[in-house]
Write a protein that holds these residues in place. Structure first.
Motif, PDB file in Angstrom:
ATOM      1  N   HIS A 113      -6.387 -20.984  13.258  1.00 37.12           N
ATOM      2  CA  HIS A 113      -6.347 -21.098  14.384  1.00 37.12           C
ATOM      3  C   HIS A 113      -6.829 -19.604  14.765  1.00 37.12           C
ATOM      4  CE1 HIS A 113      -5.609 -24.924  16.268  1.00 37.12           C
ATOM      5  NE2 HIS A 113      -4.418 -24.963  15.461  1.00 37.12           N
ATOM      6  N   SER A 132       1.440 -24.334  19.691  1.00 38.65           N
ATOM      7  CA  SER A 132       1.013 -25.794  19.470  1.00 38.65           C
ATOM      8  C   SER A 132       1.913 -26.654  19.238  1.00 38.65           C
ATOM      9  CB  SER A 132       0.177 -25.729  18.062  1.00 38.65           C
ATOM     10  OG  SER A 132       0.944 -25.667  16.734  1.00 38.65           O
ATOM     11  N   GLY A 255      -3.981 -22.168  19.468  1.00 37.29           N
ATOM     12  CA  GLY A 255      -3.364 -23.539  19.211  1.00 37.29           C
ATOM     13  C   GLY A 255      -3.519 -24.561  20.471  1.00 37.29           C
TER      14      GLY A 255
END
Length: 330
Positions: A113, A132, A255
């Motif tokens: 990410h 996330s 995220g």
């Protein structure tokens, strides 16, 4: 050199193809969603991934206008994530590696990410706010590793939003967090909720428990508005504190929750007061995708080589700061 990456750590299965320069040639994705009021269970999610992964590989190759003979590296998500879904990507990656005699490498989902964010936005050395469904961390790079300066001590912010969406029976498509964001835009009455920041860490479980208890006493729009404002303020506070500690003037949000425009605006307002810069992305790259695995695997491979097949396992627990970031200058 072209790399093919497979991401399937949660409810999204995706296949990405990138080259050495970071050009994304293909990045198709499919999402498993349960009915309103439910989440996604490991068994059903893995079945969804198994049903779709081969078609996504064909789709990615067709979109990039290449064949497997053009692929020089197979990358897959090693972890963290849900075991059953992770097993699908790992198995297919190992099979492709052996069938076509292509090197293979396992990638840390969280680091992927970050590297996708750096690639897309051009951020050099930002403080990273990683938010996330399964992770909430404030991260900065130092001495060959991504160091975690703060994180959730219980549930992630995305998991908090998802679980509250189930209470209100908010649809899961296109995503529970997105639907909460749209409802929150209509909210006008701020409801005071528990605000739990403990040093550099945050806690969302008490916030979730409290708002669940009062969910039938207020309009959904006001509940969603108040939940977002409170949870995001906690994240902004810890991110700002990490910036001060690291002497940084830029923040990169990554995220799935990083797509949230309200979160982006709150971070932007904080940065404007500090004379800093925000680096943010849309759902194409914030949400789990195969290209982030392909790109991170490729730069990792070029700096330190591939992995032995027997080492290509998957694991539910694989912390961001466990990875030796060999591709960046210390």
């Amino acid at each position: 050199m072209l790399a093919l990456g497979i991401e399937g750590s949660a409810n999204k299965i995706s296949v990405g193809i990138v080259d050495e320069k970071g050009n994304i040639l293909a990045n198709p994705r499919k999402t498993y969603n349960g009915p309103p009021g439910s989440g996604f269970l490991p068994k059903e999610t893995a079945e969804h991934h198994r049903a779709n992964i081969l078609g996504l590989i064909d789709e990615a190759l067709a979109e990039a206008n290449i064949t497997m003979d053009n692929i020089g590296l197979i990358c897959y998500t090693k972890g963290p994530g849900m075991a059953n879904p992770l097993s699908v990507g790992a198995l297919v990656a190992r099979t492709l590696s052996q069938m076509f005699e292509i090197p293979i490498i396992g990638v840390n989902h969280c680091v992927a990410h970050i590297e996708m964010g750096r690639l897309v936005t051009g951020a050099e050395n930002p403080t990273v706010l990683y938010v996330s469904g399964g992770n909430s961390q404030v991260i900065a790079y130092n001495e060959g590793k991504y160091r975690i300066f703060g994180e959730t001590i219980d549930i992630a912010v995305g998991n908090c939003l998802d679980r509250f969406a189930r209470i209100l029976k908010i649809p899961n498509e296109p995503a529970p967090g997105y639907n909460i964001e749209q409802l929150a835009k209509k909210g006008t009455n701020f409801i005071e909720l528990p605000y739990s920041v403990k040093g550099m860490d945050v806690s969302f479980s008490g916030l979730l428990s409290h708002i669940e208890k009062i969910a039938d006493k207020y309009p959904p729009e006001d509940l969603c508005f108040s939940l977002q404002e409170t949870a995001f303020a906690m994240l902004v506070e810890t991110a700002e504190r990490a910036m001060a500690h690291c002497n940084s003037n830029e923040v990169l949000i990554v995220g799935g929750v990083g797509c949230n425009l309200r979160l982006q605006k709150m971070v932007q307002e904080m940065l404007e007061e500090r004379g800093g810069m925000l680096h943010a992305m849309d759902e194409r790259y914030c949400i789990d995708n195969g290209a982030m695995i392909a790109y991170t695997g490729l730069i990792q491979f070029l700096s330190s080589g591939g992995m032995k097949l027997n080492d290509c396992i998957f694991t539910q627990r694989f912390r961001t700061d466990e990875v030796d970031v060999t591709w960046r200058n210390k």
